[in-house]
Scaffold this motif. Structure first.
Motif, mmCIF file in Angstrom:
data_model
loop_
_atom_site.group_PDB
_atom_site.id
_atom_site.type_symbol
_atom_site.label_atom_id
_atom_site.label_comp_id
_atom_site.label_asym_id
_atom_site.label_seq_id
_atom_site.Cartn_x
_atom_site.Cartn_y
_atom_site.Cartn_z
ATOM 1 N N CYS A 181 -29.425 28.481 4.485
ATOM 2 C CA CYS A 181 -30.343 29.414 5.145
ATOM 3 C C CYS A 181 -29.729 29.873 6.460
ATOM 4 O O CYS A 181 -28.956 29.144 7.092
ATOM 5 C CB CYS A 181 -31.696 28.762 5.422
ATOM 6 S SG CYS A 181 -32.726 28.501 3.963
ATOM 7 N N LEU A 183 -31.061 30.317 9.898
ATOM 8 C CA LEU A 183 -32.234 29.914 10.664
ATOM 9 C C LEU A 183 -32.344 30.774 11.920
ATOM 10 O O LEU A 183 -31.423 30.815 12.745
ATOM 11 C CB LEU A 183 -32.144 28.440 11.057
ATOM 12 C CG LEU A 183 -32.101 27.423 9.906
ATOM 13 C CD1 LEU A 183 -31.966 26.009 10.462
ATOM 14 C CD2 LEU A 183 -33.347 27.536 9.037
ATOM 15 N N LYS A 254 -30.557 32.420 2.359
ATOM 16 C CA LYS A 254 -31.854 33.012 2.649
ATOM 17 C C LYS A 254 -32.084 33.048 4.160
ATOM 18 O O LYS A 254 -31.429 32.322 4.911
ATOM 19 C CB LYS A 254 -32.983 32.226 1.970
ATOM 20 C CG LYS A 254 -32.943 32.254 0.451
ATOM 21 C CD LYS A 254 -34.118 31.491 -0.142
ATOM 22 C CE LYS A 254 -34.089 31.539 -1.659
ATOM 23 N NZ LYS A 254 -35.237 30.791 -2.252
ATOM 24 N N GLN A 256 -34.645 32.306 7.156
ATOM 25 C CA GLN A 256 -35.813 31.493 7.479
ATOM 26 C C GLN A 256 -36.103 31.628 8.967
ATOM 27 O O GLN A 256 -35.258 31.298 9.814
ATOM 28 C CB GLN A 256 -35.570 30.028 7.109
ATOM 29 C CG GLN A 256 -36.847 29.223 6.922
ATOM 30 C CD GLN A 256 -36.590 27.906 6.193
ATOM 31 O OE1 GLN A 256 -35.582 27.250 6.446
ATOM 32 N NE2 GLN A 256 -37.475 27.519 5.297
ATOM 33 N N VAL A 258 -38.291 30.519 12.160
ATOM 34 C CA VAL A 258 -39.014 29.309 12.545
ATOM 35 C C VAL A 258 -39.398 29.412 14.020
ATOM 36 O O VAL A 258 -38.597 29.865 14.855
ATOM 37 C CB VAL A 258 -38.153 28.045 12.314
ATOM 38 C CG1 VAL A 258 -38.981 26.784 12.573
ATOM 39 C CG2 VAL A 258 -37.590 28.041 10.894
ATOM 40 N N THR A 271 -41.470 38.359 11.020
ATOM 41 C CA THR A 271 -41.276 38.314 9.572
ATOM 42 C C THR A 271 -41.816 39.569 8.908
ATOM 43 O O THR A 271 -41.188 40.140 8.006
ATOM 44 C CB THR A 271 -41.955 37.062 8.984
ATOM 45 O OG1 THR A 271 -41.454 35.896 9.647
ATOM 46 C CG2 THR A 271 -41.669 36.945 7.500
ATOM 47 N N SER A 283 -37.470 37.209 3.341
ATOM 48 C CA SER A 283 -37.449 36.298 4.494
ATOM 49 C C SER A 283 -38.649 35.360 4.465
ATOM 50 O O SER A 283 -39.763 35.750 4.092
ATOM 51 C CB SER A 283 -37.454 37.096 5.801
ATOM 52 O OG SER A 283 -36.330 37.942 5.876
ATOM 53 N N ILE A 284 -38.403 34.119 4.875
ATOM 54 C CA ILE A 284 -39.435 33.080 4.879
ATOM 55 C C ILE A 284 -39.786 32.740 6.319
ATOM 56 O O ILE A 284 -38.911 32.692 7.189
ATOM 57 C CB ILE A 284 -38.939 31.818 4.136
ATOM 58 C CG1 ILE A 284 -38.556 32.159 2.696
ATOM 59 C CG2 ILE A 284 -40.004 30.726 4.151
ATOM 60 C CD1 ILE A 284 -37.886 31.008 1.974
ATOM 61 N N CYS A 285 -41.056 32.506 6.566
ATOM 62 C CA CYS A 285 -41.521 32.156 7.906
ATOM 63 C C CYS A 285 -42.167 30.774 7.893
ATOM 64 O O CYS A 285 -43.024 30.494 7.042
ATOM 65 C CB CYS A 285 -42.518 33.198 8.414
ATOM 66 S SG CYS A 285 -43.154 32.850 10.071
#
Length: 292
Positions: A181, A183, A254, A256, A258, A271, A283-285
């Protein structure tokens, strides 16, 4: 010494000019209200005030002064402008005591709760704990110490802004080969500048589009915290080129995002902004105790 005195005097003069111009403009608007319908004129005034306060990070020292004055005005209107200081102190103390004595089980537990088990749940909890630890280290430690404590070499740092400014929280982008990822860590409230960003709490429009199969499937209209919207747009402007370049080099990675507290609220808004681009739509939050 003389230069510092001159700078202070110049800043005070600008502040005085801004306050007086605001008062004169409000007086002119009030005079116009007498000749027209009250509801229509009040709505136009609110729109004008909103236009004077764009949700973007200041680019010059003059914009910083204007943003700071607006923040102080808003903070006063929402605190001492509404309640006496004694009532505020009593209310804060009451809710702090109530929150400290509140059993966690009474909020999150119930008769219909199901215990989660299995190796997948354990692995996810370990992953969340690792992200929470990274947030804590990024907030509490100097950046070189954070990298050493988190086990990241300097080569994995793609972008860093370790010092915060007004409406510009500290953040960094790190290539995490362990989780595959990128980050994007956003620091929570840590300095007086972060506190001023959090205090810029006026409600501003925040609209974003939702992508589906490469096209826009929905347009979401809403409102959000002014300071966090400005911070999210500022970070998006800086980080987007870096993330797009990194994804071209590592297509199996990916993104991410944070954050914790102020950084958590900013991460959520960021995001939405990044997902408007096809390359970043996945995208992941992950946020911890995000500001609302």
């Amino acid at each position: 010494m003389a230069a510092g005195t001159m700078a202070t005097a110049a800043g005070a003069a600008v502040m005085l000019y801004y306050v007086l111009s605001r008062r004169l403009s409000r007086k002119a608007e009030d005079d116009e209200d007498l000749d027209g319908d009250l509801s229509k004129s009040s709505r136009s005034i609110r729109r004008k005030r909103l236009a004077r306060r764009p949700a973007q990070a200041p680019a010059t020292w003059l914009e910083s002064i204007v943003t700071l004055s607006e923040t102080l005005r808003f903070t006063y209107s929402e605190t001492l402008g509404k309640w006496p200081i004694g009532d505020l102190a009593f209310g804060i103390n009451y809710f702090m005591r109530k929150q400290g004595n509140l059993p966690v089980a009474s909020v999150y537990a119930g008769s219909d709760c199901v215990q989660l088990r299995g190796p997948e749940i354990i692995a996810e909890l370990h992953s969340l704990l690792r992200l929470l630890t990274l947030c804590m280290l990024f907030s509490k430690k100097p950046f070189p110490v954070f990298l050493e404590s988190a086990g990241f070499p300097l080569d994995d740092v793609l972008l860093q802004k370790p010092k915060a400014a007004l409406l510009k929280p500290a953040f960094t982008i790190i290539r995490d080969t362990k989780s595959k990822c990128f980050l994007l860590l956003i620091r929570g409230t840590h300095s007086i500048k972060d506190t001023l960003t959090a205090a810029t709490g006026a409600v501003v429009p925040f609209h974003h589009s939702v992508l589906n199969d490469g096209g826009i499937s929905n347009l979401v209209l809403g409102y959000a915290h002014c300071g966090m919207v400005a911070a999210a747009r500022w970070i998006a402007k800086l980080c987007t080129p870096t993330l797009l370049k990194a994804l071209c080099e590592y297509p199996d990675f990916k993104v991410q995002i944070v954050g914790h507290s102020l950084g958590g609220g900013t991460a959520a808004l960021l995001t939405y902004i990044l997902r408007e681009q096809k390359e970043l739509s996945s995208s992941i939050c992950v946020t911890f105790a995000p500001g609302m």
